[in-house]
Design an enzyme around this catalytic site. Structure first.
Site, PDB file in Angstrom:
ATOM      1  CB  ILE A  41      -0.970   0.034   1.205  1.00  0.00           C
ATOM      2  CG1 ILE A  41      -0.206  -0.098   2.526  1.00  0.00           C
ATOM      3  CG2 ILE A  41      -2.035  -1.046   1.072  1.00  0.00           C
ATOM      4  CD1 ILE A  41      -1.068   0.105   3.758  1.00  0.00           C
ATOM      5  N   GLY A  42       2.171   1.100   0.021  1.00  0.00           N
ATOM      6  CA  GLY A  42       3.039   2.274   0.018  1.00  0.00           C
ATOM      7  C   GLY A  42       4.499   1.885  -0.152  1.00  0.00           C
ATOM      8  N   GLY A  44       8.459   3.557   0.236  1.00  0.00           N
ATOM      9  CA  GLY A  44       9.316   4.649   0.676  1.00  0.00           C
ATOM     10  C   GLY A  44      10.751   4.395   0.252  1.00  0.00           C
ATOM     11  N   GLY A  45      11.641   5.280   0.707  1.00  0.00           N
ATOM     12  CA  GLY A  45      13.033   5.152   0.316  1.00  0.00           C
ATOM     13  C   GLY A  45      13.716   3.935   0.900  1.00  0.00           C
ATOM     14  CB  VAL A  49       3.760   0.381   4.026  1.00  0.00           C
ATOM     15  CG1 VAL A  49       2.707   0.137   5.102  1.00  0.00           C
ATOM     16  CG2 VAL A  49       4.861   1.290   4.558  1.00  0.00           C
ATOM     17  CG  ASP A 164      10.349  13.219   6.758  1.00  0.00           C
ATOM     18  OD1 ASP A 164      10.139  14.273   6.112  1.00  0.00           O
ATOM     19  OD2 ASP A 164      10.409  12.102   6.224  1.00  0.00           O
TER      20      ASP A 164
END
Length: 310
Positions: A41-42, A44-45, A49, A164
């Protein structure tokens, strides 16, 4: 392998795995079909996820570290340990809960409560999502983030700096309550230490002083919070507006000029007053001089006083 022994099993079915890390590991791998991309669902660097539903338990968000044939990269391990170190120290209703973690050569992951509505960034980018985030809801989103940051800065010993804060790292529950997430580059401020570090965070939210000093303070989060508040009001990142503010001698901006035009103008005087206060607070948080920015405790106090007066 898992934390939070104080939580009862009825409140957190995930706790049944506290004493059996192997079972937890196997159940997550099985439920995600060995982390098949259809559950992703995601991205990132440093991690992906996944939405993972364990039979007989609730739905979880599982953040799995990226690995290479040589193993997990050093930077990813640092992000992983940062997140665990920060989230095992804090408990707040507006900070996403870490239920557990697993660190193995084959699969290393963190297990969080699942946020049904995804990120604030995605909601604001969507025409439908933006309209669902009405003015009253946006006020509550800002307050939720403010309370979380105030807790981290003022109630945690030593203080925790997120580093962040951005709309992509604010997650929304089914009832659109805000939760601060992603503590991969968070820093726990150590007493008697310079707390210097490399520049990290999301472009467009970074405090300007980070270009000439590597010292991390609460004021860096406060600047990012100021950007976020304007983004919530405007429905988009306020990049050009911030640039103009830094080069202008005037900080007076009519409220109507910063409100998301995808929503009808607010009709309630209570909401108008709260939005005006948020605009004012955001501008003070965006001061180029760090010492001129308010503390998050002061921000929360003003928000509470405004609510009490209405």
């Amino acid at each position: 392998m898992l934390k939070d022994e104080s939580t009862s099993k009825s409140e957190n079915p995930f706790l049944i795995w506290y004493f059996d890390g192997e079972t937890m590991f196997e159940d997550i791998v099985e439920a995600s079909e060995n982390f098949d991309d259809k559950y992703c669902i995601g991205v990132g660097g440093t991690a992906k996820v996944y939405k993972v539903e364990i039979p007989g338990a609730q739905v979880f968000a599982v953040k799995k570290l990226r690995s290479t044939v040589e193993g997990i990269e050093t930077e990813n391990i640092k992000s992983f340990t940062n997140e665990v170190a920060a989230l095992t120290k804090i408990r707040h209703r507006n900070i996403v809960k870490l239920f557990g973690f697993c660190f193995q050569e084959e699969h290393s992951f963190l297990v969080y409560e699942f946020m049904e509505r995804g990120s604030l960034a995605d909601m604001l980018c969507s025409e439908e999502g933006a309209k669902e985030l009405d003015w009253a809801t946006r006020v509550q989103v800002v307050k939720g983030v403010a309370y979380a940051l105030s807790y981290m800065h003022c109630d945690c010993v030593p203080p925790i700096i997120h580093r962040d804060i951005s709309s992509k790292n604010i997650l929304l529950s089914s009832d659109l309550e805000a939760y601060v997430s992603d503590f991969g580059i968070a820093k726990i401020l150590k007493p008697n230490s310079s707390n210097w570090t490399t520049i990290a965070g999301t472009y467009g939210y970074l405090a300007p002083e980070l270009t000439y000093t590597m010292a991390v303070t609460e004021k860096c989060d406060i600047y990012s919070f100021g950007v976020l508040v304007l983004e919530v009001l405007m429905g988009k990142h306020p990049g050009e507006l911030i640039t103009n503010l830094h080069y202008s001698t005037s900080t007076s901006i009519p409220l109507k000029d910063v409100l998301d035009d995808r929503l009808s103008p607010p009709t309630s005087q209570k909401i108008v007053d709260e939005l005006a206060l948020m605009q004012s607070l955001s501008l003070s948080c965006l001061s180029a001089a760090p010492q001129s920015r308010p503390t998050m405790r002061s921000v929360c106090r003003q928000l509470e006083m405004q609510a009490a007066n209405n």
